[in-house]
Design a protein around this motif. Structure first.
Motif: not given
Length: 378
Positions: A228-245
């Motif tokens: 899978v092609s990915i583009r790494r950046q500094r990100c907050d996994l907690s914020a991603v999970a909250r956004r999904v929820a």
């Protein structure tokens, strides 16, 4: 039946050469005999004078009765020895030994040895040697069949992948045209409010269909063995999970989605890919999980890895794994592997749980690139 791959399988030909030396034969030939249609197909031969031997075995006037007589009915290999015709005798071949290897329905595989000895002098010697060499050839033929099957499966997989890509490409074109029409209707000042609301709903569902197509193409990429092609950046996994929820609470208000995450969980990841993976797993949990049980999205981390857990999920029903679950797991595995991580499956009383484990930083041999000083997720 001896497959076409046997004709070009070098490993099989080397085994035939060893057998030729072991039994002191001039030639060794592999063939398949169709008993119903009385047809002989030669797969491959080794030794001197193979053209004449193949003509003798499969050409007009071939001695099919000899093959019938050599066929065994008790599951063991059969042996029939006949005197060679004058053409072969001129080449030093005085007898032909037909050894039945295996039978598949009406098809019978044979190994035929062109021997320099008279037919009435070789049976006892040959019978003792065949106890040793028949397993060699059966193993080699089995490997050739396996190689042929693997090659066929690779071809089928490539054709399937091409078909999926072509269909997805065509569908994207049609969806783009429909989306443009819906957007024009949305901004049409002469359209009624009801028409504009309908156009907005159409536009929203087209976006959903396009996301499904992207997921299908990505899963197809994973199944074909590509990363899978990915583009790494500094990100907050907690914020991603909250956004999904948050998105699921809006779309599925009747179903509770709980989030248990630290305030922040920073790492070098592809936030869009992680959002898609968590969203797909949560969709499976919503659609297939126990309706009375809240969906849990949990994030934990230590000094090396972060872990996002979605549960409970029903990955398999009585009929087997569901297509939605297979697609979501394929995407999860592809995303995790591209980040240098893994996917863990756990079995709980209320259902399954899927955990995606991600290193906080790229592995030393990672080739993925991306802007690592850009903060995402908040």
């Amino acid at each position: 039946m001896v497959g076409e791959a046997a004709a070009t399988n070098e490993g099989l030909r080397r085994v035939l050469e060893l057998i030729r030396e072991e039994v002191a034969a001039h030639t060794v030939t592999l063939l398949s005999y169709d008993r119903a249609h009385k047809e002989v197909t030669v797969a491959t031969s080794v030794g001197a004078g193979t053209d004449l031997v193949e003509q003798e075995l499969s050409g007009p006037g071939a001695d099919l009765d000899a093959l019938e007589e050599a066929s065994s009915t008790d599951g063991e290999w059969g042996l029939g020895i006949t005197e060679a015709h004058d053409t072969l005798r001129a080449q030093g071949i005085r007898s032909l030994a037909r050894v039945q290897l295996s039978a598949h329905g009406g098809q019978v595989d044979f190994m035929v040895l062109g021997l320099p000895d008279p037919h009435d002098r070789v049976r006892d010697r040959l019978a003792a040697q065949l106890d040793v060499v028949v397993p060699w050839i059966e193993g080699a033929v089995g490997c050739a069949r396996l190689g042929e099957t693997v090659s066929m499966l690779h071809t089928q997989r490539d054709l399937r992948n091409q078909m999926v890509s072509l269909v997805a490409h065509d569908l994207r074109g049609s969806l783009s045209a429909a989306k443009l029409a819906a957007q024009l209707l949305t901004h049409d000042s002469d359209a009624s409010d009801a028409r504009r609301q309908l156009a907005e709903k159409i536009d929203m569902n087209i976006d959903r269909t396009e996301r499904m197509l992207r997921d299908l193409l990505e899963a197809n990429r994973v199944h074909s063995g590509r990363r899978v092609s990915i583009r790494r950046q500094r990100c907050d996994l907690s914020a991603v999970a909250r956004r999904v929820a948050g998105g699921f609470r809006t779309a599925h208000g009747e179903r509770s989605v709980h989030v248990d995450v630290p305030e922040e969980t920073w790492g070098e990841w592809d936030a869009d890919q992680l959002h898609r993976v968590i969203s797909n797993l949560a969709t499976v949990a919503i659609k297939q999980g126990p309706s009375a049980t809240p969906i849990q999205i949990e994030v934990t981390a230590d000094e090396r890895c972060a872990r996002v857990l979605v549960h409970p999920i029903v990955l398999r029903t009585r009929e087997g794994a569901t297509p939605r679950a297979e697609l979501s797991l394929a995407l999860a595995h592809g995303c995790a592997e591209a980040h240098g991580g893994t996917v863990e499956l756990q079995h709980e009383r209320a259902g399954d749980a899927v955990a995606v484990v991600l290193p906080l930083h790229p592995p030393a041999d990672s080739t993925a690139s991306g802007a690592r000083d850009e903060s995402l997720g908040r």
